[in-house]
Design an enzyme around this catalytic site. Structure first.
Site, PDB file in Angstrom:
ATOM      1  CG  ASN A  15      -2.331  -0.780   0.977  1.00 22.55           C
ATOM      2  OD1 ASN A  15      -2.854  -0.447   0.023  1.00 22.55           O
ATOM      3  ND2 ASN A  15      -1.784  -2.438   1.919  1.00 22.55           N
ATOM      4  CG  HIS A 110      -9.733  -2.907   8.444  1.00 23.40           C
ATOM      5  ND1 HIS A 110      -8.257  -2.852   9.033  1.00 23.40           N
ATOM      6  CD2 HIS A 110     -10.649  -3.621   8.328  1.00 23.40           C
ATOM      7  CE1 HIS A 110      -9.482  -4.099   9.509  1.00 23.40           C
ATOM      8  NE2 HIS A 110     -10.341  -4.307   9.252  1.00 23.40           N
ATOM      9  CG  ASP A 146      -9.115  -1.305  12.208  1.00 22.84           C
ATOM     10  OD1 ASP A 146      -7.943  -1.028  12.005  1.00 22.84           O
ATOM     11  OD2 ASP A 146      -8.781  -2.297  12.956  1.00 22.84           O
ATOM     12  CD  GLU A 175      -5.675  -3.503   1.667  1.00 26.73           C
ATOM     13  OE1 GLU A 175      -4.539  -3.024   2.000  1.00 26.73           O
ATOM     14  OE2 GLU A 175      -6.592  -4.974   2.055  1.00 26.73           O
TER      15      GLU A 175
HETATM   16  C1  GRF Z   1      -3.052  -4.349   3.864  1.00 27.37           C
HETATM   17  O1  GRF Z   1      -3.974  -5.899   3.797  1.00 27.37           O
HETATM   18  C2  GRF Z   1      -3.728  -3.372   5.458  1.00 27.37           C
HETATM   19  O2  GRF Z   1      -4.715  -3.411   4.579  1.00 27.37           O
HETATM   20  C3  GRF Z   1      -3.789  -4.707   6.220  1.00 27.37           C
HETATM   21  O3  GRF Z   1      -2.905  -4.767   6.207  1.00 27.37           O
HETATM   22  C4  GRF Z   1      -1.888  -5.212   4.877  1.00 27.37           C
HETATM   23  C5  GRF Z   1      -0.635  -4.407   4.953  1.00 27.37           C
HETATM   24  O4  GRF Z   1      -0.523  -5.434   3.633  1.00 27.37           O
HETATM   25  N1  GRF Z   1      -3.976  -3.416   7.574  1.00 27.37           N
HETATM   26  P1  GRF Z   1       0.991  -4.032   3.306  1.00 27.37           P
HETATM   27  O5  GRF Z   1       2.024  -3.944   4.066  1.00 27.37           O
HETATM   28  O6  GRF Z   1       0.489  -2.469   2.850  1.00 27.37           O
HETATM   29  O7  GRF Z   1       1.436  -5.023   1.778  1.00 27.37           O
END
Ligand code: GRF
Length: 201
Positions: A15, A110, A146, A175
């Protein structure tokens, strides 16, 4: 003026990478100034460095309390003149004082349709419940885990043959779309927060 953004991570950082890539566009209203990890093993640190982004690692065990730890991070963010903080897979609960200091300036992603499935193992729990739909949410961070005003949500159907991994992969794609879009909306001032609701400005 572009908003100066810091990203807090604990792991893979996909992300975070989506945010960094979005911010490479000259028209994007934010720049990623710093990535902070609370784990020195976080893969995302290398990813951030590969884009030339400054990184710092701050380890909880080097502090006496969660408060001291968060105060230290807060001071770093102030020094770098950060406007907005994005928590992207940051596996540590922020202290109330930190959230208050950065009120309405912290955005989290989330992997569920909040307020359903707060906390961990969201996909496993959705599958166990036989839910037909799940998704992801971006929201403004409040002290309670959250929770906070919702910025964007995207949903996905849960198919009969989905397992935790396939579902996680499907949701992760969403995401990576809504997090940069949400930051864009907040950084450009297109949204305002009234009570507990995010509204178009
Ligand atoms: C994602 O699914 C985020 O929503 C959750 O943990 C994961 C993190 O993935 N909180 P990354 O580190 O962004 O690849």
């Amino acid at each position: 003026m572009k908003k100066r953004v810091a990203i807090l991570i604990s792991g893979r950082g996909s992300n975070m990478e989506a945010l960094i890539r979005a911010a490479q566009d000259h028209n994007y209203p934010a720049t990623i100034e710093l990535v902070i990890s609370n784990k020195d093993s976080a893969l995302g640190l290398q990813v951030a460095n590969s884009y030339g982004i400054d990184t710092k690692t701050v380890i909880r065990k080097n502090f006496n309390s969660d408060q001291e730890f968060d105060d230290h991070i807060s001071n770093i963010l102030l020094q770098v003149q950060i406007d907005i903080i994005c928590t992207a897979g940051y596996m540590k609960i922020l202290t109330k004082k930190f959230v208050d200091e950065w009120m309405n300036k912290i955005i989290n992603i989330h992997p569920s349709l909040l307020p359903s499935y707060k906390g961990l193992n969201t996909h496993r729990r959705a599958l166990e419940d036989g839910a037909r739909v799940t998704g992801c949410t971006t929201h403004i961070v409040r002290a309670e885990l959250d929770s906070g005003p919702i910025i964007m949500q995207e949903s996905v159907h849960i198919e009969k043959d989905d397992d935790e991994d396939t579902l996680a992969a499907k949701v992760l794609k969403l995401e990576h779309r809504i997090f940069p879009e949400s930051l864009q909306k907040i950084a450009s001032g297109k949204l305002i927060i009234k009570d507990n609701i995010v509204l178009e400005n």
